[in-house]
Design an enzyme around this catalytic site. Structure first.
Site, mmCIF file in Angstrom:
data_model
loop_
_atom_site.group_PDB
_atom_site.id
_atom_site.type_symbol
_atom_site.label_atom_id
_atom_site.label_comp_id
_atom_site.label_asym_id
_atom_site.label_seq_id
_atom_site.Cartn_x
_atom_site.Cartn_y
_atom_site.Cartn_z
ATOM 1 C CG HIS A 66 0.456 6.909 5.515
ATOM 2 N ND1 HIS A 66 1.655 7.421 5.976
ATOM 3 C CD2 HIS A 66 0.735 5.417 5.347
ATOM 4 C CE1 HIS A 66 2.496 6.189 6.138
ATOM 5 N NE2 HIS A 66 1.803 5.142 5.757
ATOM 6 N N GLY B 76 0.651 -1.242 0.018
ATOM 7 C CA GLY B 76 -0.017 -0.102 0.020
ATOM 8 C C GLY B 76 0.836 1.270 0.096
ATOM 9 C CG HIS C 142 -0.365 1.298 7.244
ATOM 10 N ND1 HIS C 142 0.646 0.881 8.228
ATOM 11 C CD2 HIS C 142 0.106 2.015 6.410
ATOM 12 C CE1 HIS C 142 1.599 1.395 7.946
ATOM 13 N NE2 HIS C 142 1.609 2.109 6.717
ATOM 14 C CD GLU C 143 -0.871 2.480 2.905
ATOM 15 O OE1 GLU C 143 -0.685 3.629 2.627
ATOM 16 O OE2 GLU C 143 -0.122 1.427 3.035
ATOM 17 C CB CYS D 33 5.448 2.089 7.425
ATOM 18 S SG CYS D 33 4.685 3.561 6.653
ATOM 19 C CG LEU D 34 6.969 0.985 1.421
ATOM 20 C CD1 LEU D 34 6.202 1.330 0.137
ATOM 21 C CD2 LEU D 34 7.823 -0.045 1.462
ATOM 22 C CD GLN E 114 3.588 5.816 2.546
ATOM 23 O OE1 GLN E 114 2.503 5.563 1.958
ATOM 24 N NE2 GLN E 114 4.574 5.154 3.235
HETATM 25 NI NI NI Z 1 2.759 3.253 5.631
#
Ligand code: NI
Length: 171
Positions: free
Chosen positions: A139, A46, A135-136, A93-94, A51
């Site tokens: 963000h 995701g 999660h997304e 998380c990236l 991001q």
């Molecule tokens: Ni994330």
């Protein structure tokens, strides 16, 4: 399409509340394609637009590596319309590298948003899809997994980052 750099904690854009998309034009469609490519390139399931430095309410997801019944989806202005149950799930998380933490989430969520074609989509998610959606969407509100773990774990992560930075600065 392009693979873009993924911003990392503590970049300030990750802390902003993203703005509602008011018009789905070519720019938004290009953003979504870039997000899709960047997510796959990074091996993520995701990604939120902030991001890659664009604080707009857009997310892309593809949780199929973890649950093959689902496939790729892009959502504009997603909103939770119902939620139930509770689970603890280990998340990464990236934008928060080398951090895997158990996070409390709702077990099932229903989410409404717009497709890149401007169609209204309603999605019911459970399992990994429910987790990834939450999660997304976090963000989009400037919330990271670090905000959902204990203060102690947050401090440990921050100290680890500081240490790594000092190591890099040393000649
Ligand atoms: Ni994330």
């Amino acid at each position: 399409m392009a693979v873009l750099e993924i911003l990392k904690y503590p970049h300030p854009i990750l802390r902003k509340r993203s703005e509602t998309v008011t018009r789905i034009d070519g720019e938004v469609k290009k953003l979504i394609e870039d997000m899709r490519e960047t997510m796959y390139h990074a091996g993520g399931i995701g990604l939120a637009a902030c991001q890659i430095g664009v604080p707009q309410r857009v997310i892309v997801l593809d949780v199929s590596p973890m649950d093959p019944q689902y496939s790729y989806v892009a959502l504009i202005n997603p909103e939770v319309i119902s939620e139930e149950g509770e689970v603890d799930h280990e998340e990464g998380c990236l934008s928060v590298p080398d951090c895997l933490e158990k996070v409390k989430r709702k077990e099932r969520v229903s989410v409404r948003g717009l497709s890149p074609q401007g169609r209204e989509i309603e999605m019911k998610g459970e399992g990994i899809l429910a987790i990834a959606l939450q999660h997304e969407m976090d963000h989009l509100n400037g919330i990271l997994i670090l905000d959902r773990v204990s203060r102690l774990k947050r401090e440990i992560y921050r100290n680890k980052l500081k240490k790594e930075k000092r190591k890099e600065e040393r000649p």
